[in-house]
Scaffold this motif. Structure first.
Motif, PDB file in Angstrom:
ATOM      1  N   MET A  73       0.846  -1.177   0.000  1.00  0.00           N
ATOM      2  CA  MET A  73       0.000   0.000   0.000  1.00  0.00           C
ATOM      3  C   MET A  73       0.892   1.241   0.000  1.00  0.00           C
ATOM      4  N   ASP A  74       0.631   2.128  -0.911  1.00  0.00           N
ATOM      5  CA  ASP A  74       1.356   3.391  -0.971  1.00  0.00           C
ATOM      6  C   ASP A  74       0.694   4.361   0.002  1.00  0.00           C
ATOM      7  N   VAL A  75       1.372   4.659   1.109  1.00  0.00           N
ATOM      8  CA  VAL A  75       0.786   5.477   2.173  1.00  0.00           C
ATOM      9  C   VAL A  75       0.556   6.926   1.754  1.00  0.00           C
ATOM     10  N   GLU A  76       1.121   7.337   0.637  1.00  0.00           N
ATOM     11  CA  GLU A  76       0.950   8.705   0.168  1.00  0.00           C
ATOM     12  C   GLU A  76      -0.256   8.875  -0.754  1.00  0.00           C
ATOM     13  N   LEU A  77      -0.899   7.758  -1.140  1.00  0.00           N
ATOM     14  CA  LEU A  77      -2.087   7.860  -1.996  1.00  0.00           C
ATOM     15  C   LEU A  77      -3.224   8.527  -1.246  1.00  0.00           C
ATOM     16  N   ARG A  78      -3.993   9.312  -1.960  1.00  0.00           N
ATOM     17  CA  ARG A  78      -5.154   9.972  -1.363  1.00  0.00           C
ATOM     18  C   ARG A  78      -6.211   8.945  -0.997  1.00  0.00           C
ATOM     19  N   ALA A  79      -6.833   9.138   0.157  1.00  0.00           N
ATOM     20  CA  ALA A  79      -7.896   8.244   0.626  1.00  0.00           C
ATOM     21  C   ALA A  79      -9.217   8.653  -0.016  1.00  0.00           C
ATOM     22  N   SER A  80     -10.031   7.652  -0.331  1.00  0.00           N
ATOM     23  CA  SER A  80     -11.360   7.913  -0.883  1.00  0.00           C
ATOM     24  C   SER A  80     -12.392   7.820   0.241  1.00  0.00           C
ATOM     25  N   ASP A  81     -13.614   8.227  -0.058  1.00  0.00           N
ATOM     26  CA  ASP A  81     -14.684   8.089   0.929  1.00  0.00           C
ATOM     27  C   ASP A  81     -14.940   6.621   1.249  1.00  0.00           C
ATOM     28  N   ASP A  82     -14.804   5.743   0.261  1.00  0.00           N
ATOM     29  CA  ASP A  82     -14.958   4.306   0.516  1.00  0.00           C
ATOM     30  C   ASP A  82     -13.898   3.817   1.503  1.00  0.00           C
ATOM     31  N   ASP A  83     -12.665   4.303   1.361  1.00  0.00           N
ATOM     32  CA  ASP A  83     -11.599   3.946   2.304  1.00  0.00           C
ATOM     33  C   ASP A  83     -11.970   4.411   3.713  1.00  0.00           C
ATOM     34  N   ARG A  84     -12.506   5.617   3.814  1.00  0.00           N
ATOM     35  CA  ARG A  84     -12.895   6.164   5.119  1.00  0.00           C
ATOM     36  C   ARG A  84     -14.036   5.357   5.743  1.00  0.00           C
ATOM     37  N   HIS A  85     -15.030   5.008   4.917  1.00  0.00           N
ATOM     38  CA  HIS A  85     -16.154   4.204   5.419  1.00  0.00           C
ATOM     39  C   HIS A  85     -15.664   2.839   5.931  1.00  0.00           C
ATOM     40  N   ARG A  86     -14.721   2.249   5.220  1.00  0.00           N
ATOM     41  CA  ARG A  86     -14.167   0.959   5.628  1.00  0.00           C
ATOM     42  C   ARG A  86     -13.487   1.063   6.987  1.00  0.00           C
ATOM     43  N   VAL A  87     -12.709   2.130   7.192  1.00  0.00           N
ATOM     44  CA  VAL A  87     -12.002   2.304   8.465  1.00  0.00           C
ATOM     45  C   VAL A  87     -12.998   2.560   9.594  1.00  0.00           C
ATOM     46  N   VAL A  88     -14.032   3.352   9.339  1.00  0.00           N
ATOM     47  CA  VAL A  88     -15.044   3.589  10.372  1.00  0.00           C
ATOM     48  C   VAL A  88     -15.726   2.269  10.743  1.00  0.00           C
ATOM     49  N   ALA A  89     -16.046   1.440   9.755  1.00  0.00           N
ATOM     50  CA  ALA A  89     -16.663   0.139  10.036  1.00  0.00           C
ATOM     51  C   ALA A  89     -15.714  -0.734  10.867  1.00  0.00           C
ATOM     52  N   ASP A  90     -14.424  -0.716  10.542  1.00  0.00           N
ATOM     53  CA  ASP A  90     -13.449  -1.488  11.315  1.00  0.00           C
ATOM     54  C   ASP A  90     -13.367  -0.971  12.751  1.00  0.00           C
ATOM     55  N   LEU A  91     -13.352   0.345  12.916  1.00  0.00           N
ATOM     56  CA  LEU A  91     -13.299   0.928  14.262  1.00  0.00           C
ATOM     57  C   LEU A  91     -14.546   0.547  15.059  1.00  0.00           C
ATOM     58  N   HIS A  92     -15.684   0.524  14.385  1.00  0.00           N
ATOM     59  CA  HIS A  92     -16.924   0.135  15.054  1.00  0.00           C
ATOM     60  C   HIS A  92     -16.834  -1.318  15.535  1.00  0.00           C
ATOM     61  N   ARG A  93     -16.313  -2.186  14.689  1.00  0.00           N
ATOM     62  CA  ARG A  93     -16.177  -3.596  15.074  1.00  0.00           C
ATOM     63  C   ARG A  93     -15.209  -3.758  16.249  1.00  0.00           C
ATOM     64  N   HIS A  94     -14.130  -2.987  16.280  1.00  0.00           N
ATOM     65  CA  HIS A  94     -13.192  -3.043  17.401  1.00  0.00           C
ATOM     66  C   HIS A  94     -13.835  -2.504  18.679  1.00  0.00           C
ATOM     67  N   THR A  95     -14.670  -1.484  18.551  1.00  0.00           N
ATOM     68  CA  THR A  95     -15.371  -0.944  19.712  1.00  0.00           C
ATOM     69  C   THR A  95     -16.366  -1.971  20.251  1.00  0.00           C
ATOM     70  N   THR A  96     -17.071  -2.626  19.346  1.00  0.00           N
ATOM     71  CA  THR A  96     -18.013  -3.667  19.750  1.00  0.00           C
ATOM     72  C   THR A  96     -17.295  -4.810  20.452  1.00  0.00           C
ATOM     73  N   ALA A  97     -16.084  -5.111  20.020  1.00  0.00           N
ATOM     74  CA  ALA A  97     -15.291  -6.184  20.624  1.00  0.00           C
ATOM     75  C   ALA A  97     -14.661  -5.750  21.951  1.00  0.00           C
ATOM     76  N   GLY A  98     -14.776  -4.473  22.305  1.00  0.00           N
ATOM     77  CA  GLY A  98     -14.247  -3.986  23.571  1.00  0.00           C
ATOM     78  C   GLY A  98     -12.813  -3.505  23.522  1.00  0.00           C
ATOM     79  N   ARG A  99     -12.261  -3.333  22.330  1.00  0.00           N
ATOM     80  CA  ARG A  99     -10.875  -2.865  22.218  1.00  0.00           C
ATOM     81  C   ARG A  99     -10.762  -1.347  22.315  1.00  0.00           C
ATOM     82  N   LEU A 100     -11.842  -0.657  22.011  1.00  0.00           N
ATOM     83  CA  LEU A 100     -11.861   0.805  22.075  1.00  0.00           C
ATOM     84  C   LEU A 100     -13.027   1.252  22.953  1.00  0.00           C
TER      85      LEU A 100
END
Length: 99
Positions: A1-28
């Motif tokens: 993954m090229d860390v300098e590539l611009r993020a899309s809204d789909d990328d942002r939605h994916r990360v929010v969904a991942d954060l939600h799953r981690h919160t549900t699991a009690g990690r956040l």
């Protein structure tokens, strides 16, 4: 993954969904979740997004675990319900006309 590539809204939605799953699991905590979600929407690059989940373990792929089958099953149930309702309406109309 090229860390300098611009993020899309789909990328942002994916990360929010991942954060939600981690919160549900009690990690956040809810405060950590809120803070990180706020940072997701200001992130510009894929590297910025990756930094928000760097301290969290990888999540299993939903497709591999069959989690997407739940949505598919609901869709089938809705179609079945719609067909049953239409059948009842047609049967009611037929009975009204023939009496």
């Amino acid at each position: 993954m090229d860390v300098e590539l611009r993020a899309s809204d789909d990328d942002r939605h994916r990360v929010v969904a991942d954060l939600h799953r981690h919160t549900t699991a009690g990690r956040l905590t809810l405060d950590e979740f809120s803070e990180r979600v706020g940072a997701v929407w200001t992130a510009r690059t894929l590297g910025d997004l990756a930094a928000l989940t760097r301290d969290l373990p990888a999540l299993p792929d939903d497709r591999a675990t069959g989690a997407t089958d739940v949505g598919h099953g609901r869709r089938e149930l809705l179609v079945l319900f719609a067909v049953a309702a239409l059948t009842l309406l047609l049967l009611g109309g037929f009975l009204a006309v023939t009496r």
